[in-house]
Design a protein around this motif. Structure first.
Motif, PDB file in Angstrom:
ATOM      1  N   HIS A 142      -1.583   2.634   0.864  1.00  0.00           N
ATOM      2  CA  HIS A 142      -1.732   1.235   0.421  1.00  0.00           C
ATOM      3  C   HIS A 142      -2.760   0.591   1.343  1.00  0.00           C
ATOM      4  CE1 HIS A 142       0.684  -2.748  -0.543  1.00  0.00           C
ATOM      5  NE2 HIS A 142      -0.606  -2.991  -0.413  1.00  0.00           N
ATOM      6  N   LYS A 167       5.993   5.165   0.284  1.00  0.00           N
ATOM      7  CA  LYS A 167       4.707   4.480   0.426  1.00  0.00           C
ATOM      8  C   LYS A 167       4.658   3.840   1.802  1.00  0.00           C
ATOM      9  CE  LYS A 167       3.490   0.657  -2.050  1.00  0.00           C
ATOM     10  NZ  LYS A 167       3.300  -0.334  -0.964  1.00  0.00           N
ATOM     11  N   ASP A 207       9.073   1.994  -0.486  1.00  0.00           N
ATOM     12  CA  ASP A 207       8.243   1.474   0.608  1.00  0.00           C
ATOM     13  C   ASP A 207       8.941   1.703   1.945  1.00  0.00           C
ATOM     14  OD1 ASP A 207       5.827   0.429  -0.299  1.00  0.00           O
ATOM     15  OD2 ASP A 207       6.531  -1.644  -0.417  1.00  0.00           O
ATOM     16  N   GLU A 225       1.826   1.410   4.441  1.00  0.00           N
ATOM     17  CA  GLU A 225       0.615   0.600   4.466  1.00  0.00           C
ATOM     18  C   GLU A 225      -0.319   1.038   5.585  1.00  0.00           C
ATOM     19  OE1 GLU A 225       1.480  -3.595   4.579  1.00  0.00           O
ATOM     20  OE2 GLU A 225       2.889  -3.468   2.899  1.00  0.00           O
ATOM     21  N   ASP A 260       8.823  -3.264  -0.682  1.00  0.00           N
ATOM     22  CA  ASP A 260       9.407  -4.148   0.332  1.00  0.00           C
ATOM     23  C   ASP A 260       9.198  -5.615  -0.046  1.00  0.00           C
ATOM     24  OD1 ASP A 260       6.696  -4.156   0.813  1.00  0.00           O
ATOM     25  OD2 ASP A 260       6.856  -3.886   2.985  1.00  0.00           O
ATOM     26  N   SER A 261       8.454  -5.879  -1.131  1.00  0.00           N
ATOM     27  CA  SER A 261       8.375  -7.235  -1.692  1.00  0.00           C
ATOM     28  C   SER A 261       9.773  -7.716  -2.074  1.00  0.00           C
ATOM     29  CB  SER A 261       7.452  -7.266  -2.916  1.00  0.00           C
ATOM     30  OG  SER A 261       7.854  -6.309  -3.880  1.00  0.00           O
TER      31      SER A 261
HETATM   32 MG    MG Z   1       5.107  -3.265  -0.352  1.00  0.00          MG
END
Ligand code: MG
Ligand code: MHF
Ligand code: KIV
Length: 272
Positions: free
Chosen positions: A142, A118, A88, A120, A49-50
Motif C-alpha cells: 500500500h 496488507k 490490514d 503500508e 484498519d479503516s
Molecule cells: Mg488500511
C-alpha cells in the motif's frame, strides 16, 4: 451485477495472475453480515484498519489493536466463503523489522484463516515484504497516501504533486512489486502517476481514487453504500443506506409509540 459462483476460495496467486486482465474488484468489510452480502460479487475483501474510524468512531487508524483486527478478520472469514480475505496489519505491529512483521502476520493468518495480509509503506518495507513472501505469507502492499503515516504526512493529503514526490512513489511501487507483493494498493495519488505505475510494475495495482487504468479498484464499503458521514471526495455512492436506516428506524419508533407495532402477526398466540 452477476454473481459468479465460485466453489474454491480465491488465492493471492489468482489475483497476481490478473495483471493486465479483467479489473480486480475489491471492497472492505468488517463483519460477517456485510462479508456474506459482498462475497459473491468481489474477488478481494479487505478487513481494513479503516474499521477504526468507520466502525469504532476513532479519529484515525492509529489506535486499532492487533486483537481487534483479528476479531474482525474472523468475522469476515465466517461470512465470506469465496473471496480472498486480506487483513490490514495495524500500526505498530510490523514496522520494527521483518521478524516482528512475520510474527504478527503469522498470528493473523493462524487466528483468522485469512489468505493474505496488507501493510503500508514503500521501499523501506521491501525487505519485510520479501521476508514474509518467502515464508508463506502473501503480502498486499500500500503506497501513496498511507493513513498510518498521517502524522508524518500532515494529514490525509494526496501525494505526488511534484516531480520529486512522483519519482519517490514510483520507486516505492517498484520496490514492493520487486520484493514480491502480490498486489499494490495505490491510494491518494494523481491519476497520471497511477497510470504510469500500473504500466511499470509486475504486480497488479488496486486503485482507491487513483485511476480507472489500475488493474483493480477498492472502496470502503460504508462509503459506497452511503453510510459514512464525511466520505473522501473520490468516493462514488452506489446506494443511500444511511437514509434507508433513518427512515426504517424512524418508522419503527413512530409505530412503537402509537402501538401500531407489534401487530397481530408479530406476536405469539397461545396454541391451545
Ligand atoms: Mg488500511
Ligand atoms: N470512510 C473512510 N474511507 C476511506 O477511504 C478511508 C478511511 N475512512 N479511513 C482511512 C483512510 C483515510 N482515507 C482518506 C481520508 C480522507 C481523504 C480526504 O479527505 N481527502 C481529501 C483531499 C485532501 C488533499 O488532497 O489534501 C478529499 O477532499 O478527498 C482521503 C483519504 C482513505 N481511507
Ligand atoms: C482503504 C483501504 C485501502 C484500506 O487500507 C483500509 O480500508 O484500511
Amino acid at each position: 451485477m452477476s454473481a459468479e459462483i465460485r466453489k474454491k476460495r480465491l488465492t493471492a496467486p489468482d489475483i497476481r495472475a490478473r495483471k493486465g486482465a479483467t479489473p480486480v474488484v475489491a471492497v472492505t468489510a468488517y463483519n460477517a453480515v456485510m462479508a456474506r452480502l459482498v462475497d459473491p460479487y468481489v474477488e478481494i475483501i479487505l478487513v481494513g484498519d479503516s474499521l477504526a474510524m468507520v466502525e469504532h468512531g476513532m479519529e484515525s487508524t492509529l489506535g486499532v489493536s492487533l486483537e481487534l483486527m483479528i476479531a474482525h478478520g474472523r468475522a469476515v472469514m465466517a461470512g465470506a466463503p469465496a473471496a480472498l480475505v486480506v487483513v490490514d496489519l495495524p500500526f505498530g505491529s510490523y514496522e520494527a523489522g521483518p521478524a516482528e512483521a512475520f510474527r504478527t502476520a503469522a498470528r493473523v493468518m493462524a487466528e483468522t484463516g485469512c489468505g493474505a495480509v496488507k501493510l503500508e509503506g514503500g521501499a523501506h518495507m521491501a525487505e519485510t515484504i520479501a521476508f514474509l513472501a518467502e515464508r508463506g505469507v502473501p503480502v498486499m502492499a500500500h503506497v501513496g497516501l498511507t493513513p498510518q503515516a498521517m502524522n508524518a504526512l500532515g494529514g490525509f493529503r494526496t501525494q505526488g504533486h511534484d516531480e520529486e514526490g512522483r519519482a519517490a512513489i514510483l520507486a516505492d511501487a517498484r520496490s514492493v512489486s520487486d520484493a514480491g507483493a502480490f498486489a499494490v494498493v495505490l491510494e491518494g495519488i494523481v491519476e497520471p502517476l497511477a497510470v504510469e505505475i500500473t504500466a511499470a510494475i509486475a504486480a497488479p495495482t488496486i486503485g482507491i481514487g487513483a485511476a480507472a487504468a489500475c488493474d483493480g479498484q477498492i472502496l470502503v464499503l460504508e462509503d459506497m453504500l452511503g453510510l459514512t458521514e464525511r466520505p473522501p471526495r473520490f468516493v462514488k455512492r452506489y446506494a443511500e443506506l444511511g437514509a434507508a436506516v433513518e427512515k426504517a428506524v424512524g418508522d419503527y419508533a413512530e409505530e412503537v409509540r402509537s402501538r401500531a407495532f407489534p401487530g397481530p402477526e408479530h406476536v405469539y398466540k397461545p396454541r391451545g
